[in-house]
Design a protein around this motif. Structure first.
Motif, PDB file in Angstrom:
ATOM      1  N   ARG A 162       3.525  -0.821 -10.186  1.00 45.96           N
ATOM      2  CA  ARG A 162       3.417   0.609 -10.498  1.00 45.96           C
ATOM      3  C   ARG A 162       4.757   1.231 -10.871  1.00 45.96           C
ATOM      4  O   ARG A 162       4.798   2.383 -11.293  1.00 45.96           O
ATOM      5  CB  ARG A 162       2.819   1.355  -9.312  1.00 45.96           C
ATOM      6  CG  ARG A 162       1.411   0.883  -8.959  1.00 45.96           C
ATOM      7  CD  ARG A 162       0.962   1.425  -7.656  1.00 45.96           C
ATOM      8  NE  ARG A 162       1.830   0.917  -6.594  1.00 45.96           N
ATOM      9  CZ  ARG A 162       1.863   1.387  -5.357  1.00 45.96           C
ATOM     10  NH1 ARG A 162       1.074   2.378  -5.018  1.00 45.96           N
ATOM     11  NH2 ARG A 162       2.672   0.868  -4.460  1.00 45.96           N
ATOM     12  N   LEU A 163       5.835   0.490 -10.737  1.00 45.40           N
ATOM     13  CA  LEU A 163       7.152   1.041 -11.058  1.00 45.40           C
ATOM     14  C   LEU A 163       7.228   1.328 -12.556  1.00 45.40           C
ATOM     15  O   LEU A 163       6.858   0.494 -13.381  1.00 45.40           O
ATOM     16  CB  LEU A 163       8.260   0.067 -10.647  1.00 45.40           C
ATOM     17  CG  LEU A 163       9.662   0.630 -10.672  1.00 45.40           C
ATOM     18  CD1 LEU A 163       9.821   1.746  -9.637  1.00 45.40           C
ATOM     19  CD2 LEU A 163      10.679  -0.473 -10.413  1.00 45.40           C
ATOM     20  N   ARG A 164       7.705   2.496 -12.878  1.00 49.00           N
ATOM     21  CA  ARG A 164       7.754   2.919 -14.283  1.00 49.00           C
ATOM     22  C   ARG A 164       8.964   2.320 -15.003  1.00 49.00           C
ATOM     23  O   ARG A 164       9.987   2.030 -14.380  1.00 49.00           O
ATOM     24  CB  ARG A 164       7.810   4.438 -14.351  1.00 49.00           C
ATOM     25  CG  ARG A 164       6.521   5.039 -13.840  1.00 49.00           C
ATOM     26  CD  ARG A 164       6.483   6.496 -14.047  1.00 49.00           C
ATOM     27  NE  ARG A 164       5.208   7.010 -13.537  1.00 49.00           N
ATOM     28  CZ  ARG A 164       4.951   8.266 -13.397  1.00 49.00           C
ATOM     29  NH1 ARG A 164       5.844   9.177 -13.707  1.00 49.00           N
ATOM     30  NH2 ARG A 164       3.780   8.645 -12.934  1.00 49.00           N
ATOM     31  N   PRO A 165       8.860   2.179 -16.328  1.00 48.48           N
ATOM     32  CA  PRO A 165       9.954   1.603 -17.111  1.00 48.48           C
ATOM     33  C   PRO A 165      11.305   2.297 -16.888  1.00 48.48           C
ATOM     34  O   PRO A 165      12.356   1.630 -16.867  1.00 48.48           O
ATOM     35  CB  PRO A 165       9.484   1.768 -18.557  1.00 48.48           C
ATOM     36  CG  PRO A 165       7.995   1.728 -18.450  1.00 48.48           C
ATOM     37  CD  PRO A 165       7.676   2.433 -17.155  1.00 48.48           C
ATOM     38  N   LYS A 166      11.297   3.605 -16.710  1.00 48.70           N
ATOM     39  CA  LYS A 166      12.550   4.339 -16.495  1.00 48.70           C
ATOM     40  C   LYS A 166      13.273   3.828 -15.244  1.00 48.70           C
ATOM     41  O   LYS A 166      14.492   3.669 -15.241  1.00 48.70           O
ATOM     42  CB  LYS A 166      12.230   5.834 -16.344  1.00 48.70           C
ATOM     43  CG  LYS A 166      13.415   6.690 -16.015  1.00 48.70           C
ATOM     44  CD  LYS A 166      12.986   8.140 -15.814  1.00 48.70           C
ATOM     45  CE  LYS A 166      14.153   8.974 -15.311  1.00 48.70           C
ATOM     46  NZ  LYS A 166      13.763  10.338 -15.019  1.00 48.70           N
ATOM     47  N   ARG A 167      12.520   3.569 -14.191  1.00 52.80           N
ATOM     48  CA  ARG A 167      13.119   3.070 -12.941  1.00 52.80           C
ATOM     49  C   ARG A 167      13.581   1.625 -13.099  1.00 52.80           C
ATOM     50  O   ARG A 167      14.590   1.227 -12.535  1.00 52.80           O
ATOM     51  CB  ARG A 167      12.130   3.182 -11.785  1.00 52.80           C
ATOM     52  CG  ARG A 167      11.695   4.580 -11.501  1.00 52.80           C
ATOM     53  CD  ARG A 167      12.815   5.414 -10.942  1.00 52.80           C
ATOM     54  NE  ARG A 167      12.257   6.686 -10.491  1.00 52.80           N
ATOM     55  CZ  ARG A 167      12.974   7.693 -10.111  1.00 52.80           C
ATOM     56  NH1 ARG A 167      14.274   7.617 -10.087  1.00 52.80           N
ATOM     57  NH2 ARG A 167      12.406   8.808  -9.735  1.00 52.80           N
ATOM     58  N   VAL A 168      12.846   0.820 -13.863  1.00 49.82           N
ATOM     59  CA  VAL A 168      13.283  -0.554 -14.141  1.00 49.82           C
ATOM     60  C   VAL A 168      14.633  -0.499 -14.856  1.00 49.82           C
ATOM     61  O   VAL A 168      15.561  -1.238 -14.519  1.00 49.82           O
ATOM     62  CB  VAL A 168      12.238  -1.325 -14.983  1.00 49.82           C
ATOM     63  CG1 VAL A 168      12.774  -2.684 -15.406  1.00 49.82           C
ATOM     64  CG2 VAL A 168      10.932  -1.468 -14.214  1.00 49.82           C
ATOM     65  N   LEU A 217       0.811  -1.220   0.000  1.00 52.02           N
ATOM     66  CA  LEU A 217       0.000   0.000   0.000  1.00 52.02           C
ATOM     67  C   LEU A 217       0.844   1.269   0.000  1.00 52.02           C
ATOM     68  O   LEU A 217       0.316   2.362   0.191  1.00 52.02           O
ATOM     69  CB  LEU A 217      -0.940  -0.002   1.216  1.00 52.02           C
ATOM     70  CG  LEU A 217      -1.895  -1.197   1.291  1.00 52.02           C
ATOM     71  CD1 LEU A 217      -2.727  -1.129   2.555  1.00 52.02           C
ATOM     72  CD2 LEU A 217      -2.775  -1.275   0.067  1.00 52.02           C
ATOM     73  N   LEU A 218       2.145   1.131  -0.221  1.00 48.37           N
ATOM     74  CA  LEU A 218       2.987   2.326  -0.296  1.00 48.37           C
ATOM     75  C   LEU A 218       2.538   3.193  -1.468  1.00 48.37           C
ATOM     76  O   LEU A 218       2.223   2.665  -2.539  1.00 48.37           O
ATOM     77  CB  LEU A 218       4.449   1.957  -0.512  1.00 48.37           C
ATOM     78  CG  LEU A 218       5.223   1.405   0.672  1.00 48.37           C
ATOM     79  CD1 LEU A 218       6.638   1.043   0.227  1.00 48.37           C
ATOM     80  CD2 LEU A 218       5.274   2.386   1.812  1.00 48.37           C
ATOM     81  N   PRO A 219       2.541   4.494  -1.309  1.00 49.01           N
ATOM     82  CA  PRO A 219       2.229   5.369  -2.446  1.00 49.01           C
ATOM     83  C   PRO A 219       3.264   5.187  -3.571  1.00 49.01           C
ATOM     84  O   PRO A 219       4.437   4.900  -3.304  1.00 49.01           O
ATOM     85  CB  PRO A 219       2.316   6.768  -1.839  1.00 49.01           C
ATOM     86  CG  PRO A 219       2.104   6.568  -0.374  1.00 49.01           C
ATOM     87  CD  PRO A 219       2.716   5.235  -0.062  1.00 49.01           C
ATOM     88  N   ALA A 220       2.821   5.332  -4.798  1.00 49.70           N
ATOM     89  CA  ALA A 220       3.694   5.101  -5.957  1.00 49.70           C
ATOM     90  C   ALA A 220       4.962   5.950  -5.921  1.00 49.70           C
ATOM     91  O   ALA A 220       6.038   5.480  -6.278  1.00 49.70           O
ATOM     92  CB  ALA A 220       2.922   5.357  -7.247  1.00 49.70           C
ATOM     93  N   GLU A 221       4.857   7.203  -5.467  1.00 49.01           N
ATOM     94  CA  GLU A 221       6.056   8.054  -5.446  1.00 49.01           C
ATOM     95  C   GLU A 221       7.096   7.545  -4.462  1.00 49.01           C
ATOM     96  O   GLU A 221       8.291   7.738  -4.655  1.00 49.01           O
ATOM     97  CB  GLU A 221       5.711   9.527  -5.178  1.00 49.01           C
ATOM     98  CG  GLU A 221       5.007   9.793  -3.867  1.00 49.01           C
ATOM     99  CD  GLU A 221       3.492   9.784  -3.957  1.00 49.01           C
ATOM    100  OE1 GLU A 221       2.865  10.438  -3.118  1.00 49.01           O
ATOM    101  OE2 GLU A 221       2.929   9.125  -4.846  1.00 49.01           O
ATOM    102  N   VAL A 222       6.659   6.852  -3.436  1.00 48.00           N
ATOM    103  CA  VAL A 222       7.595   6.274  -2.473  1.00 48.00           C
ATOM    104  C   VAL A 222       8.235   5.021  -3.070  1.00 48.00           C
ATOM    105  O   VAL A 222       9.426   4.780  -2.898  1.00 48.00           O
ATOM    106  CB  VAL A 222       6.896   5.970  -1.131  1.00 48.00           C
ATOM    107  CG1 VAL A 222       7.828   5.260  -0.176  1.00 48.00           C
ATOM    108  CG2 VAL A 222       6.386   7.270  -0.508  1.00 48.00           C
TER     109      VAL A 222
END
Length: 148
Positions: free
Chosen positions: A77-83, A51-56
């Motif tokens: 929810r992790l974005r491709p850039k972060r992957v 349940l952590l917010p996506a920005e965290v």
């Protein structure tokens, strides 16, 4: 309104062996207190919270501790850039998991096929285009044989 931060801290403190059974929704500010904690166990337990917010979650990709970064990679929810950033992680298991992640941008996936440390993981990536899969099979000498 109950103090969610206090409740979250209590639950984490009461569960030293792992994440608590019940997760508490948190604001980004409240979650940030836990994921930026100086205590590695607290950061790791917080990272397991779905349940952590996506920005965290995005912050977790740069956090100390490979288990914390792995939790971020497992979050849908992790974005491709972060992957993509995790391809360069110091932990070999983590950068291999990043190479096998279908969110990895295609150009980086194709580059990963040429990197010895990432080839096997990248070849398992379900986002790999079919024609590239066939090329890999041809190179490996496992091309389809006609039916006899």
């Amino acid at each position: 309104m109950p103090d969610i931060r206090a409740e979250a801290r209590e639950r984490y403190e009461e569960a030293p062996a792992g994440p608590p059974a019940g997760w508490t929704p948190m604001t980004a500010e409240e979650a940030d207190v836990l994921v930026t904690s100086g205590d590695a166990a607290t950061r790791e337990r917080a990272a397991h919270n779905p349940l952590l917010p996506a920005e965290v979650v995005r912050k977790l990709t740069r956090a100390p501790g490979s288990r914390v970064r792995w939790c971020a990679l497992r979050d849908p929810r992790l974005r491709p850039k972060r992957v993509a950033e995790l391809l360069q992680d110091e932990n070999p298991n983590l950068h291999q998991d990043a190479a096998a992640d279908p969110r990895l941008p295609l150009p980086l996936l194709l580059e990963a096929l040429d990197e010895t440390r990432l080839t096997a993981a990248a070849s398992r990536n379900p986002a790999l285009p079919t024609h590239v899969m066939h090329e890999l099979l041809d190179r490996a000498g496992t091309a389809a044989q006609p039916d006899s």
